[in-house]
Every structure is written in structure tokens, then in C-alpha cells.
Design a protein around this motif. Sequence first.
Motif, PDB file in Angstrom:
ATOM      1  N   LEU A   1       0.831  -1.204   0.000  1.00  0.00           N
ATOM      2  CA  LEU A   1       0.000   0.000   0.000  1.00  0.00           C
ATOM      3  C   LEU A   1       0.869   1.259   0.000  1.00  0.00           C
ATOM      4  O   LEU A   1       0.612   2.211  -0.751  1.00  0.00           O
ATOM      5  N   PHE A   2       1.914   1.248   0.844  1.00  0.00           N
ATOM      6  CA  PHE A   2       2.806   2.404   0.956  1.00  0.00           C
ATOM      7  C   PHE A   2       3.471   2.706  -0.381  1.00  0.00           C
ATOM      8  O   PHE A   2       3.579   3.871  -0.797  1.00  0.00           O
ATOM      9  N   GLU A   3       3.909   1.660  -1.081  1.00  0.00           N
ATOM     10  CA  GLU A   3       4.587   1.843  -2.363  1.00  0.00           C
ATOM     11  C   GLU A   3       3.640   2.381  -3.435  1.00  0.00           C
ATOM     12  O   GLU A   3       4.071   3.066  -4.366  1.00  0.00           O
ATOM     13  N   GLU A   4       2.333   2.073  -3.308  1.00  0.00           N
ATOM     14  CA  GLU A   4       1.358   2.488  -4.323  1.00  0.00           C
ATOM     15  C   GLU A   4       0.749   3.862  -4.034  1.00  0.00           C
ATOM     16  O   GLU A   4       0.027   4.413  -4.877  1.00  0.00           O
ATOM     17  N   MET A   5       1.023   4.402  -2.828  1.00  0.00           N
ATOM     18  CA  MET A   5       0.440   5.709  -2.489  1.00  0.00           C
ATOM     19  C   MET A   5       1.051   6.806  -3.352  1.00  0.00           C
ATOM     20  O   MET A   5       2.276   6.963  -3.390  1.00  0.00           O
ATOM     21  N   PRO A   6       0.200   7.591  -4.059  1.00  0.00           N
ATOM     22  CA  PRO A   6       0.727   8.659  -4.918  1.00  0.00           C
ATOM     23  C   PRO A   6       1.289   9.833  -4.123  1.00  0.00           C
ATOM     24  O   PRO A   6       2.132  10.578  -4.619  1.00  0.00           O
ATOM     25  N   GLU A   7       0.813   9.967  -2.902  1.00  0.00           N
ATOM     26  CA  GLU A   7       1.277  11.065  -2.065  1.00  0.00           C
ATOM     27  C   GLU A   7       1.529  10.536  -0.658  1.00  0.00           C
ATOM     28  O   GLU A   7       0.786   9.687  -0.160  1.00  0.00           O
ATOM     29  N   ARG A   8       2.605  11.004  -0.019  1.00  0.00           N
ATOM     30  CA  ARG A   8       2.926  10.586   1.349  1.00  0.00           C
ATOM     31  C   ARG A   8       3.323  11.817   2.146  1.00  0.00           C
ATOM     32  O   ARG A   8       3.888  12.766   1.599  1.00  0.00           O
ATOM     33  N   ASN A   9       3.076  11.774   3.431  1.00  0.00           N
ATOM     34  CA  ASN A   9       3.568  12.820   4.319  1.00  0.00           C
ATOM     35  C   ASN A   9       4.357  12.176   5.457  1.00  0.00           C
ATOM     36  O   ASN A   9       4.549  10.948   5.483  1.00  0.00           O
ATOM     37  N   CYS A  10       4.802  12.991   6.409  1.00  0.00           N
ATOM     38  CA  CYS A  10       5.595  12.439   7.524  1.00  0.00           C
ATOM     39  C   CYS A  10       4.839  11.355   8.280  1.00  0.00           C
ATOM     40  O   CYS A  10       5.427  10.371   8.736  1.00  0.00           O
ATOM     41  N   PHE A  11       3.534  11.529   8.391  1.00  0.00           N
ATOM     42  CA  PHE A  11       2.723  10.535   9.092  1.00  0.00           C
ATOM     43  C   PHE A  11       2.827   9.173   8.402  1.00  0.00           C
ATOM     44  O   PHE A  11       2.937   8.129   9.060  1.00  0.00           O
ATOM     45  N   SER A  12       2.806   9.176   7.065  1.00  0.00           N
ATOM     46  CA  SER A  12       2.908   7.922   6.299  1.00  0.00           C
ATOM     47  C   SER A  12       4.246   7.241   6.575  1.00  0.00           C
ATOM     48  O   SER A  12       4.308   6.037   6.870  1.00  0.00           O
ATOM     49  N   TRP A  13       5.317   8.012   6.458  1.00  0.00           N
ATOM     50  CA  TRP A  13       6.653   7.450   6.677  1.00  0.00           C
ATOM     51  C   TRP A  13       6.818   6.968   8.127  1.00  0.00           C
ATOM     52  O   TRP A  13       7.357   5.880   8.369  1.00  0.00           O
ATOM     53  N   ASN A  14       6.346   7.761   9.065  1.00  0.00           N
ATOM     54  CA  ASN A  14       6.481   7.392  10.482  1.00  0.00           C
ATOM     55  C   ASN A  14       5.706   6.119  10.807  1.00  0.00           C
ATOM     56  O   ASN A  14       6.144   5.301  11.617  1.00  0.00           O
ATOM     57  N   THR A  15       4.523   5.972  10.154  1.00  0.00           N
ATOM     58  CA  THR A  15       3.724   4.754  10.365  1.00  0.00           C
ATOM     59  C   THR A  15       4.492   3.526   9.890  1.00  0.00           C
ATOM     60  O   THR A  15       4.492   2.475  10.547  1.00  0.00           O
ATOM     61  N   MET A  16       5.155   3.646   8.754  1.00  0.00           N
ATOM     62  CA  MET A  16       5.948   2.529   8.234  1.00  0.00           C
ATOM     63  C   MET A  16       7.122   2.210   9.159  1.00  0.00           C
ATOM     64  O   MET A  16       7.399   1.033   9.450  1.00  0.00           O
ATOM     65  N   ILE A  17       7.811   3.252   9.624  1.00  0.00           N
ATOM     66  CA  ILE A  17       8.957   3.035  10.526  1.00  0.00           C
ATOM     67  C   ILE A  17       8.489   2.328  11.795  1.00  0.00           C
ATOM     68  O   ILE A  17       9.083   1.338  12.235  1.00  0.00           O
ATOM     69  N   GLU A  18       7.402   2.839  12.380  1.00  0.00           N
ATOM     70  CA  GLU A  18       6.885   2.270  13.627  1.00  0.00           C
ATOM     71  C   GLU A  18       6.392   0.845  13.419  1.00  0.00           C
ATOM     72  O   GLU A  18       6.607  -0.042  14.252  1.00  0.00           O
ATOM     73  N   GLY A  19       5.739   0.609  12.279  1.00  0.00           N
ATOM     74  CA  GLY A  19       5.230  -0.730  11.977  1.00  0.00           C
ATOM     75  C   GLY A  19       6.338  -1.752  11.826  1.00  0.00           C
ATOM     76  O   GLY A  19       6.265  -2.868  12.357  1.00  0.00           O
ATOM     77  N   TYR A  20       7.396  -1.381  11.087  1.00  0.00           N
ATOM     78  CA  TYR A  20       8.535  -2.289  10.920  1.00  0.00           C
ATOM     79  C   TYR A  20       9.202  -2.594  12.270  1.00  0.00           C
ATOM     80  O   TYR A  20       9.584  -3.735  12.546  1.00  0.00           O
ATOM     81  N   LEU A  21       9.332  -1.581  13.116  1.00  0.00           N
ATOM     82  CA  LEU A  21       9.953  -1.792  14.430  1.00  0.00           C
ATOM     83  C   LEU A  21       9.131  -2.752  15.281  1.00  0.00           C
ATOM     84  O   LEU A  21       9.673  -3.651  15.935  1.00  0.00           O
ATOM     85  N   LYS A  22       7.806  -2.573  15.273  1.00  0.00           N
ATOM     86  CA  LYS A  22       6.934  -3.439  16.075  1.00  0.00           C
ATOM     87  C   LYS A  22       6.962  -4.882  15.592  1.00  0.00           C
ATOM     88  O   LYS A  22       6.778  -5.817  16.371  1.00  0.00           O
ATOM     89  N   SER A  23       7.189  -5.067  14.301  1.00  0.00           N
ATOM     90  CA  SER A  23       7.239  -6.431  13.745  1.00  0.00           C
ATOM     91  C   SER A  23       8.629  -7.050  13.824  1.00  0.00           C
ATOM     92  O   SER A  23       8.841  -8.169  13.384  1.00  0.00           O
ATOM     93  N   GLY A  24       9.592  -6.283  14.368  1.00  0.00           N
ATOM     94  CA  GLY A  24      10.943  -6.811  14.532  1.00  0.00           C
ATOM     95  C   GLY A  24      11.836  -6.610  13.331  1.00  0.00           C
ATOM     96  O   GLY A  24      12.957  -7.143  13.294  1.00  0.00           O
ATOM     97  N   SER A  25      11.376  -5.846  12.337  1.00  0.00           N
ATOM     98  CA  SER A  25      12.184  -5.613  11.118  1.00  0.00           C
ATOM     99  C   SER A  25      12.972  -4.313  11.278  1.00  0.00           C
ATOM    100  O   SER A  25      12.659  -3.287  10.635  1.00  0.00           O
ATOM    101  N   LYS A  26      13.997  -4.345  12.124  1.00  0.00           N
ATOM    102  CA  LYS A  26      14.756  -3.125  12.410  1.00  0.00           C
ATOM    103  C   LYS A  26      15.460  -2.581  11.171  1.00  0.00           C
ATOM    104  O   LYS A  26      15.476  -1.359  10.949  1.00  0.00           O
ATOM    105  N   ASP A  27      16.038  -3.467  10.379  1.00  0.00           N
ATOM    106  CA  ASP A  27      16.793  -3.015   9.201  1.00  0.00           C
ATOM    107  C   ASP A  27      15.883  -2.293   8.208  1.00  0.00           C
ATOM    108  O   ASP A  27      16.264  -1.271   7.631  1.00  0.00           O
ATOM    109  N   LYS A  28      14.671  -2.828   8.021  1.00  0.00           N
ATOM    110  CA  LYS A  28      13.729  -2.199   7.090  1.00  0.00           C
ATOM    111  C   LYS A  28      13.284  -0.832   7.618  1.00  0.00           C
ATOM    112  O   LYS A  28      13.107   0.113   6.850  1.00  0.00           O
ATOM    113  N   SER A  29      13.078  -0.756   8.940  1.00  0.00           N
ATOM    114  CA  SER A  29      12.657   0.523   9.523  1.00  0.00           C
ATOM    115  C   SER A  29      13.743   1.584   9.314  1.00  0.00           C
ATOM    116  O   SER A  29      13.443   2.749   9.011  1.00  0.00           O
TER     117      SER A  29
END
Length: 686
Positions: free
Chosen positions: A65-93
Motif C-alpha cells: 500500500l505504501f509503495e502504491e500511495m501517490p502522495e505521502r507525508n511524515c505521518f505515512s513514513w512514520n507509520t511505516m517506521i513504527e510498523g517495521y519496528l513493532k514487527s521486529g524488522s529493524k533493518d527495514k525501519s
Amino acid sequence: MVDLDLNFLARLLGSCNKPGSIYLGRQLHILFLKSGVLHSTLSIGNRLLQMYYRCSSSTREAQKLFEEMPERNCFSWNTMIEGYLKSGSKDKSLKVFDSMPHKDVFSWNVIISGFSKEGDLEVARHLFNEMPSKNGIAWNSMIHGYASNGRPEEAVRLFKDLSLNPLERSCGDAFVLTTVISACTKLGALDCGKQIHARIVVDKVEFGSVLGSSLVNLYGKCGDIDSANHILNLMKEPDAFSLSALISGYANCGRMNDARRIFSLRSSSCVVLWNSMISGYVANNEALEALELFSNMRRKGVQADYSTFASILSACSTLAIIDPAKQVHAHVYKVGFTNDIIIGSALIDMYSKCGRPDDACKSFSDLQAYDTILHNSMITVYSNCGRIDDARQIFETMPSKSLISWNSMIVGFSQNGCPIEALDLFCEMNILGLRMDKFSLASVISACASISSLELGEQVFARATRIGLEFDQIISTSLVDFYCKCGLVENGRKLFDRMMKSDEVPWNSMLMGYATNGHGINALKVFDQMRSVGVHPTDITFVGVLSACDHCGLVEEGRKWFNAMKLDYHINPGIEHYACMVDLYARAGLLEEAMILIEEMPFEADASMRSSVLRGCVAHGNNILGKEVAKRIIDLDPENSGAYVHLSGIYATFENWERSAQVRKLMYDKKIPKVPGCSWADSITS
């Protein structure tokens, strides 16, 4: 209508925050996609991102979904960072963070906090250093990360850096202060904690319950009880954790009456207060009071937790009384805590100290998970009850061995008559290059003593000398015992005279060394010296004293100290003490007194003790009693060849040749061999 429907659907999407909501969230995703809303309304895309991270353990759908979004703001990026961290994907975050075109304060806070919580402090510190404008959250994340990952010194050092920067206002942040005070508590850094406290007062930081509790805990654990009490009095409504910290502080100083006074200030159902009070009693060797308070806790309906039961089981271990121990175990079973590793370890320790190794073994077999500490405990339990093969099996199958594991197994082999196995294990440690401590070396010296291997024992002592342990009391005591068992009593005495003697153990070793080598008078002299310097004798001491009296034929001296054990030193004689006295009486020809002692003692006399009487009967010509004793020995130990030989000889003394021959024939028919004599060298060779 469209706007109304969109608002409703957006609120519905916001309610999707549990794993079971993922199906509804996906349907809404399709609906937004088909209606064209997804690509035209950024907030809907952001809410969908949040939904996927909240409802799914997989990051795949959110990433697509993130890759297909035509527009992103800080909230979008922060959600991805936080999501990756919660799932244990530190490198991706971290990759997403590095790709952000514009980072806000939340971006920095979430990435630093995430890596800090995961213990990846080097990356967290690098990010922290790169952060253009640090706030209280970032400082607290780093300080807390260091403190909670075993690096409290760096937590304090970082706070000092914060304090020295005049542009940083975060040093007055209550959460930062609470975290660094906790780090000072772990370090026992009272002076540093006082400086921070002074800073709190000068800067007029709002004094909340969390900050107050951390200060009470600091002063309490560092022994400054008056300051802890002062802080508590400043708090408008001290919470349970503050009271608990002060109770623990009083308990650490042995002031249990003051601890109980603080405890009584609040009639609370908070289990933390009860736990602090109970553990305080246990730590101060007031186990009965701990059990009484636990009973009171149950009567008041306060639900015990893991910490409660760990302390109460420890109290039962201290008392070594099986009835309350069984009752507590039943309660632990009832609330379903028996599978917990800490509770399981406490149960095993309790049954072991209560003299119930079988129950300890059963508690171990009931567990479903194990750790190294638990395995170490079971090696000791199995070794103490003679199940050395079970101990060895645990040791060999342990996924992770600590130094205590190796030491426990070496001690187990030494205690169970397996000195060669103990030495083999020590050699294996040496080959693997494992660190050895005074317990490893002392246990191996004891194994060398068991086989009277002078050369090997001195090699081990040379190893102890190389690592600076030659003057350690445990090593020196083992060496005294070693030299005495090798027959070199004078070497043992020279070492004994120059070593530090902080307790009764070295005295007991020297005393027993003299006694077992036939130097009874010297043993009694050591006993006199021991008492003259104020060292309190133990049950082991009296085994040596009575053995010395036995070897020297000092009947009155032996009788005096046997009686003094209970009357003057409050030590109940054990079977070893009775065995020494029976042998002393029998050697002196006081056979009637020996038999009276056997009948009166609170133990069942074994064949070995009765054999002492039999030897006395033969030596002093009491054939009538000898005949009865020999028959009793044969009843107890049908394979005891000595009893048959002596009984045959007694019949021969009475010129009852027929009965004498019958006894020898019975011995022959049962294939009981007469134990041949052998030299010391023969026994070592075999």
C-alpha cells in the motif's frame, strides 16, 4: 450523502485495531480503492497503513500500500517506521527512515526509541547524535536504553552530558530524571543521586509520584533511610511503590520494626507492599514472620503473585520444615504457578533443604521449561542424594553450561566417590580453555585427596598460584585436607598456620586431619586453640574431637565433649558422633555402655556400628555378648564376612567345634568371601 458515508467509513476503519478486524479492513480498502477515494485522500491511505500494522503480523500488505500511495507525508513514513519496528524488522525501519525526504521530531523519536528498546544501542546512539534538535523523549530513550540493558554507567554519563549543555532543557524532564535516578540506584551511586536530587530542588521540578518513588528507592537501597523517609513525607499521597521502596530500604538495614510501621500506614490490597514486607522478613532470617504475614495476606483476600511465592518458598527452605512447605506447594499448584521456572527452582531448593530429594526431583520432572540455573540446582540435588548418573545426564544434555555447571558436576563426582571422573572433567575444562575459579580448583584438589595423588594435587595448586589464588581460604583449606589425606600432616599444619582463618572450616580440616592420621592429642590441641580464639565449633568439629578421643582411648574426655555438644553448644549429636562414642567404649572394654548408647540413640544402629562392639567383644573376651552381636550383624548385613569369621571364632573359643564348622560352611555355601588383607599401595593401584 457521499461526505457522510465517507466520514462513517473512515470512523469504521479507525475501529479496526485488532487481529480479527483485518477482514473488514481489507473490504474497506477495496471499497476506497474502487471509489477513487484512496488516491485522492491522503488521510485514508494513512489510516489503512495503521490498520494493517495493528491487525496483521505481516508487513507485506502495508508495504504494498505504501509503495502504491501517490502522495505521502511524515505521518505515512512514520507509520511505516513504527510498523517495521513493532514487527521486529529493524533493518527495514532504518532503511525507510534513511529514505525519508523530510524527518520530523516524531520520526527521530520513534527510530531512536525503537532501536534503544531492542538493545541495539550503538545504532540508537548514532541516530541520537545525528538528531538535529533533541527533546526529552530522545534523551530518555537513550538513557533508559543504557540503564535497562546493563549499562547504567553510560546512562549516568549521558545525563551528565545533557546537564552540561546550557541549551538543553530536557534535564528538567521528570521522565529523564526518573530514569537516571534508577541508573544511580543500580550502581549504588548515592552521591550522584544526591546531586540529581539537588538539581530537582533547585530547578523546582514538579515532584510527582513516579519521580518521588525513584528517589525513595535510591535512598532506601543505598542505605540512607532518613533521606528516603524525608522524601516520602514530602509526597502528598505516596503511592504503593514509594512505600514499598521504603519498606525494602528498612529491611535492607535490618530495621524490620520500622518496615512494619510503614507497611501498617496503609491497609492496601496492593501485592507489591506485601511482597516487600515478606521478602524483608526472609532476607532478615525471620521466616516464621514471613509465613505468618503470608497467612494474613490470604485472609485479607490479597492475591499472591510469582514474587510472593518465590519469597515464601525461600522462607520454607530456611525453616527446613516439610509441613508448611507442602502446604505452600499445594497453594502454588492451585493457582497454576508450578510451571514457572523461578517458582520451580524455589520448589526444588525448598525440598532439597527439607531433606526431601525425591520431591525435589519430582518437581523438576513436572516442569516444561528449564534454564541454566535450574539445571545447576538439579545437578547438586541429584549429586547430594547419590544419583550421580542422573546428574551427569543433565550436565551432558545442557544446551548452555556456566562455570557453576562445571563446578557442580566436579563437586558431585568428588562427593560420590568418582574422583577420576572429576579429574577428567577438570582436564576437559582445561583443554577447552574455560575459566576456572577457586571452587573449580578446590573441588579438584579434593578429588586428588580422595586418591592420595600428591603429584597431581600439587600441580593443581601450582595452577591456583599462577592465577593468584594461592592465599585464598577455600583453596588453602582444600590443601590442608589434601596433605592430611596424603599422610603429610606436617605440610598441612604449616599451611594451616600461615593461612587466614575467617570461620570454622579451616579449623575443622586441620582437626580432622590430625584425628584421621592417629594424632589425637594434636587434634585436641587444635580444638582448644579454636575455642580460645572464639571460633564456634560445629557438628563436624565434634566428629573430629570424638574421633581423636577414640584413637587415643580418652574415654572421659570423649564422654565430656559428647555431653557438652548438646548442653553447651546446642548441637544434637548425629549418627557419626554416636558411632565414635560406641567405638570408643568398645575399644576401652566398656561394652555394656556401648550397648546402652546404641539402644538409647535416636537412630537405628547399622552393621558398621555393631561391628565396633563385636571387635570390642573379641578383644576383651566377652564371647557371650559377641555371639549375640554377631548374629544381629548377620541379620542386618547377610554379606558381612567379618561377622561370620568372628562368630566362628567365638564358637571355637567355647570349644563348640561343630557350631564353628557350621558357621564356616554356611559362609562357604552362601559364597561369602573372606575379605583379604591389602596394602595401601594395592588399594591405590586397584
